[in-house]
Structure formats: structure tokens, C-alpha cells
Design a protein around this motif. Structure first.
Motif, PDB file in Angstrom:
ATOM      1  N   THR A 277      67.145  -3.196   4.764  1.00 58.44           N
ATOM      2  CA  THR A 277      67.820  -2.711   3.565  1.00 58.44           C
ATOM      3  C   THR A 277      68.300  -1.282   3.778  1.00 58.44           C
ATOM      4  OG1 THR A 277      66.397  -4.070   2.151  1.00 58.44           O
ATOM      5  CG2 THR A 277      67.586  -2.293   1.077  1.00 58.44           C
ATOM      6  N   ILE A 278      69.420  -0.957   3.152  1.00 61.51           N
ATOM      7  CA  ILE A 278      69.900   0.417   3.082  1.00 61.51           C
ATOM      8  C   ILE A 278      69.920   0.833   1.612  1.00 61.51           C
ATOM      9  CG2 ILE A 278      71.807   2.011   3.558  1.00 61.51           C
ATOM     10  CD1 ILE A 278      72.791  -0.043   5.658  1.00 61.51           C
ATOM     11  N   ILE A 279      69.235   1.915   1.294  1.00 60.15           N
ATOM     12  CA  ILE A 279      69.273   2.452  -0.069  1.00 60.15           C
ATOM     13  C   ILE A 279      70.157   3.691  -0.046  1.00 60.15           C
ATOM     14  CG2 ILE A 279      67.933   3.374  -1.998  1.00 60.15           C
ATOM     15  CD1 ILE A 279      65.525   1.825  -0.891  1.00 60.15           C
ATOM     16  N   ARG A 280      71.250   3.604  -0.780  1.00 64.17           N
ATOM     17  CA  ARG A 280      72.221   4.706  -0.804  1.00 64.17           C
ATOM     18  C   ARG A 280      72.429   5.118  -2.263  1.00 64.17           C
ATOM     19  NH1 ARG A 280      77.233   3.031   2.316  1.00 64.17           N
ATOM     20  NH2 ARG A 280      75.819   3.462   4.067  1.00 64.17           N
ATOM     21  N   GLY A 281      71.835   6.255  -2.621  1.00 61.82           N
ATOM     22  CA  GLY A 281      71.893   6.664  -4.022  1.00 61.82           C
ATOM     23  C   GLY A 281      71.144   5.657  -4.874  1.00 61.82           C
ATOM     24  N   ASN A 282      71.851   5.095  -5.875  1.00 65.30           N
ATOM     25  CA  ASN A 282      71.216   4.081  -6.721  1.00 65.30           C
ATOM     26  C   ASN A 282      71.628   2.671  -6.330  1.00 65.30           C
ATOM     27  OD1 ASN A 282      73.836   4.118  -7.539  1.00 65.30           O
ATOM     28  ND2 ASN A 282      73.443   4.524  -9.710  1.00 65.30           N
ATOM     29  N   ARG A 283      72.187   2.539  -5.129  1.00 58.34           N
ATOM     30  CA  ARG A 283      72.616   1.226  -4.651  1.00 58.34           C
ATOM     31  C   ARG A 283      71.672   0.706  -3.582  1.00 58.34           C
ATOM     32  NH1 ARG A 283      78.240   1.801  -2.217  1.00 58.34           N
ATOM     33  NH2 ARG A 283      78.174  -0.482  -2.260  1.00 58.34           N
ATOM     34  N   VAL A 284      71.467  -0.616  -3.590  1.00 59.55           N
ATOM     35  CA  VAL A 284      70.691  -1.272  -2.550  1.00 59.55           C
ATOM     36  C   VAL A 284      71.658  -2.163  -1.771  1.00 59.55           C
ATOM     37  CG1 VAL A 284      68.791  -2.842  -2.029  1.00 59.55           C
ATOM     38  CG2 VAL A 284      68.596  -1.237  -3.946  1.00 59.55           C
ATOM     39  N   LEU A 285      71.847  -1.851  -0.496  1.00 62.06           N
ATOM     40  CA  LEU A 285      72.855  -2.523   0.316  1.00 62.06           C
ATOM     41  C   LEU A 285      72.208  -3.461   1.318  1.00 62.06           C
ATOM     42  CD1 LEU A 285      75.077   0.599   1.129  1.00 62.06           C
ATOM     43  CD2 LEU A 285      75.310  -0.988  -0.792  1.00 62.06           C
ATOM     44  N   THR A 286      72.799  -4.632   1.476  1.00 57.09           N
ATOM     45  CA  THR A 286      72.375  -5.561   2.517  1.00 57.09           C
ATOM     46  C   THR A 286      73.108  -5.191   3.804  1.00 57.09           C
ATOM     47  OG1 THR A 286      72.038  -7.330   0.901  1.00 57.09           O
ATOM     48  CG2 THR A 286      72.265  -7.975   3.220  1.00 57.09           C
ATOM     49  N   PRO A 287      72.387  -4.903   4.866  1.00 50.35           N
ATOM     50  CA  PRO A 287      73.056  -4.457   6.096  1.00 50.35           C
ATOM     51  C   PRO A 287      73.957  -5.545   6.683  1.00 50.35           C
ATOM     52  CG  PRO A 287      70.687  -4.037   6.173  1.00 50.35           C
ATOM     53  CD  PRO A 287      70.933  -4.935   5.000  1.00 50.35           C
ATOM     54  N   HIS A 288      75.142  -5.150   7.141  1.00 53.05           N
ATOM     55  CA  HIS A 288      76.004  -6.037   7.912  1.00 53.05           C
ATOM     56  C   HIS A 288      76.687  -5.210   8.978  1.00 53.05           C
ATOM     57  CE1 HIS A 288      79.605  -4.465   5.902  1.00 53.05           C
ATOM     58  NE2 HIS A 288      78.924  -4.538   4.771  1.00 53.05           N
ATOM     59  N   GLY A 289      77.223  -5.874   9.961  1.00 52.26           N
ATOM     60  CA  GLY A 289      77.722  -5.191  11.148  1.00 52.26           C
ATOM     61  C   GLY A 289      78.761  -4.127  10.897  1.00 52.26           C
ATOM     62  N   GLU A 290      79.601  -4.304   9.869  1.00 51.84           N
ATOM     63  CA  GLU A 290      80.688  -3.354   9.625  1.00 51.84           C
ATOM     64  C   GLU A 290      80.260  -2.180   8.744  1.00 51.84           C
ATOM     65  OE1 GLU A 290      83.942  -5.565   8.057  1.00 51.84           O
ATOM     66  OE2 GLU A 290      84.271  -6.710   9.903  1.00 51.84           O
ATOM     67  N   GLU A 291      79.044  -2.222   8.222  1.00 48.40           N
ATOM     68  CA  GLU A 291      78.559  -1.124   7.376  1.00 48.40           C
ATOM     69  C   GLU A 291      78.345   0.127   8.228  1.00 48.40           C
ATOM     70  OE1 GLU A 291      78.019   0.748   4.191  1.00 48.40           O
ATOM     71  OE2 GLU A 291      77.816  -1.399   3.834  1.00 48.40           O
ATOM     72  N   THR A 292      78.828   1.258   7.720  1.00 50.58           N
ATOM     73  CA  THR A 292      78.664   2.529   8.421  1.00 50.58           C
ATOM     74  C   THR A 292      77.511   3.311   7.800  1.00 50.58           C
ATOM     75  OG1 THR A 292      81.024   2.644   8.967  1.00 50.58           O
ATOM     76  CG2 THR A 292      79.777   4.701   9.039  1.00 50.58           C
ATOM     77  N   LEU A 293      76.605   3.774   8.635  1.00 48.34           N
ATOM     78  CA  LEU A 293      75.464   4.544   8.146  1.00 48.34           C
ATOM     79  C   LEU A 293      75.921   5.945   7.749  1.00 48.34           C
ATOM     80  CD1 LEU A 293      72.658   3.566  10.687  1.00 48.34           C
ATOM     81  CD2 LEU A 293      73.199   2.536   8.471  1.00 48.34           C
ATOM     82  N   GLU A 294      75.361   6.424   6.631  1.00 52.80           N
ATOM     83  CA  GLU A 294      75.737   7.739   6.120  1.00 52.80           C
ATOM     84  C   GLU A 294      74.505   8.648   6.043  1.00 52.80           C
ATOM     85  OE1 GLU A 294      77.628   7.335   2.338  1.00 52.80           O
ATOM     86  OE2 GLU A 294      79.224   6.004   3.091  1.00 52.80           O
ATOM     87  N   PRO A 295      74.703   9.962   6.226  1.00 53.10           N
ATOM     88  CA  PRO A 295      73.576  10.888   6.055  1.00 53.10           C
ATOM     89  C   PRO A 295      72.945  10.721   4.678  1.00 53.10           C
ATOM     90  CG  PRO A 295      75.464  12.017   7.005  1.00 53.10           C
ATOM     91  CD  PRO A 295      75.944  10.647   6.607  1.00 53.10           C
ATOM     92  N   GLY A 296      71.629  10.743   4.633  1.00 48.28           N
ATOM     93  CA  GLY A 296      70.920  10.557   3.373  1.00 48.28           C
ATOM     94  C   GLY A 296      70.566   9.124   3.073  1.00 48.28           C
ATOM     95  N   ASP A 297      71.099   8.169   3.846  1.00 45.10           N
ATOM     96  CA  ASP A 297      70.726   6.767   3.648  1.00 45.10           C
ATOM     97  C   ASP A 297      69.228   6.600   3.899  1.00 45.10           C
ATOM     98  OD1 ASP A 297      73.291   5.974   3.095  1.00 45.10           O
ATOM     99  OD2 ASP A 297      73.644   4.995   5.027  1.00 45.10           O
TER     100      ASP A 297
END
Length: 220
Positions: free
Chosen positions: A178-198
Motif C-alpha cells: 500500500t501507498i498512503i499519500r496524504g489522505n489517500r490510500v493507493l494500490t501500487p501498480h507499475g506506472e505509479e510514481t513514488l513521491e517524497p512523503g509517501d
């Protein structure tokens, strides 16, 4: 899903309430008459019995349970319940509460425990998670397979910040869950770009944790 909980104290009742709200079938088992508080969790089944006794577990029909949770305040009881649930009744998933951190080493597959939950360890991990960036924090230990649920908050100058997941060479025996970004919960997929603070949650083999942390930490 049918879940049996050994221990109808505050912890057991709280777990039961959450599971019932999510639509599961719950049985609470306790040998203390004072713990049988049907009015507190009326939707649950209740059984006044000693969860360390085979006859009691037969009465509870443990073989029909998908999960058993050993949630008493006594580590010895929780170990016995876990062992019986796994070896005598073949329960697929056994979760055990660890009361004394000194006993944590016992809560493994040898005693039938799939997941050991240590409240002191979890609380300290959550404190670390709240204040640390770039450090791997172990949130939960899965005894079977020697894997852990770990978290790391990606620092601004991480070597993988701005990189697509598919382009990262992850260590073996690790999985980004899982990626938690702010108040969002994201399902990882290959095209997702990681961001600082994730906040990144992984299931990882303990032997790979150091490699994973090195990969995600700041550039040197």
C-alpha cells in the motif's frame, strides 16, 4: 467468516465488536463467569468454557472457524489455545496477543501462531512511525514464513523518489502492499510514481529489511 476469540475481556470484546460490524460471525469464549457480558456484545455467540480444554473447543466447533484469536491476558493460555487451534482443529489463521514482550520469541509457528500482536511493540512502532522519515519501522510480525509488515516514509532526497514502481529493482521476498499519500490510500501498480512523503507499507522477509531500507533511504 467465522472467528472464535478466546478471552472476553476488554480486548476480546473490542475485537469482537469490530468484526461484527464488518459482517463476520463471532464466538467469544471465556472461563470466568464475570467475563460473560452478553449485553455488551449481544450480536456475538458466547461460551462459558476453558479455551485450553479440548472438550470446550469441541463445543465451540473450532474446526468450523476460519480464524482463532487468542486474546486473553495470560501468555501461557494464548500459546496453548494457539497450539490446539492449529494442530487439533486445523484452523487456517491463528492470531495471538502477546502480553509480556519477553515472551514474544515463543509466539511462532512452533506454537501454531500465524500472527503475533505485541501491544507494547506496536505502540512503540507507531510512535517511531510518527516521528521518523527514512527509517524502516516494523509494525507487525507474521510468524509463519518469518515475514513482517514494515513501513517507511519516503524522504525528500530518496534515491527512488520520482521513480515509477516498475522501474525499481526491489529486493527478493519483499512486496509493496500500500501507498498512503496524504489522505489517500493507493494500490501500487507499475506506472505509479513514488513521491517524497509517501508512506510505503511492505510485507518483507526479515532478512531483506536492511536491503529494503538501503534502497529507499536518501541518496548519499
Amino acid at each position: 467468516m467465522r472467528v472464535a476469540i478466546a478471552g472476553a475481556g476488554a480486548v476480546g470484546r473490542s475485537i469482537a465488536g469490530e468484526l461484527l460490524e464488518n459482517g463476520h460471525e463471532v464466538l467469544l469464549v471465556d472461563k470466568a463467569p464475570t467475563a460473560i457480558s452478553v449485553e455488551r456484545v449481544p450480536q456475538a455467540e458466547w461460551l462459558l468454557a476453558d479455551a485450553c480444554e479440548i472438550t470446550s473447543l469441541d463445543e465451540a466447533a473450532l474446526q468450523r472457524c476460519n480464524v482463532v484469536i487468542a486474546a486473553t491476558g495470560d501468555d501461557k493460555v494464548n500459546l496453548v489455545v494457539s497450539l490446539l487451534a492449529k494442530t487439533e482443529y486445523g484452523v487456517p489463521r491463528v492470531v495471538a496477543r502477546v502480553n509480556n514482550p519477553k515472551n514474544e520469541w515463543l509466539f511462532n509457528e512452533s506454537w501454531g501462531v500465524d500472527v503475533a500482536v505485541s501491544t507494547p511493540r506496536l505502540m512503540s512502532a507507531l510512535v517511531e512511525e510518527a516521528v521518523s522519515v527514512g527509517d524502516l519501522v516494523r509494525l507487525l510480525r507474521f510468524s509463519h514464513g518469518d515475514a513482517n509488515l514494515v513501513e517507511l516514509t519516503l524522504p525528500p532526497d530518496s534515491s527512488v523518489a520520482g521513480t515509477q514502481i516498475s522501474e525499481i529493482s526491489w529486493p527478493e521476498d519483499t512486496s509493496l502492499v500500500t501507498i498512503i499519500r496524504g489522505n489517500r490510500v493507493l494500490t501500487p501498480h507499475g506506472e505509479e510514481t513514488l513521491e517524497p512523503g509517501d508512506e510505503l507499507l511492505f510485507v518483507a522477509a526479515q532478512a531483506r529489511e536492511e536491503q529494503l531500507e538501503d534502497l529507499l533511504q536518501a541518496r548519499h
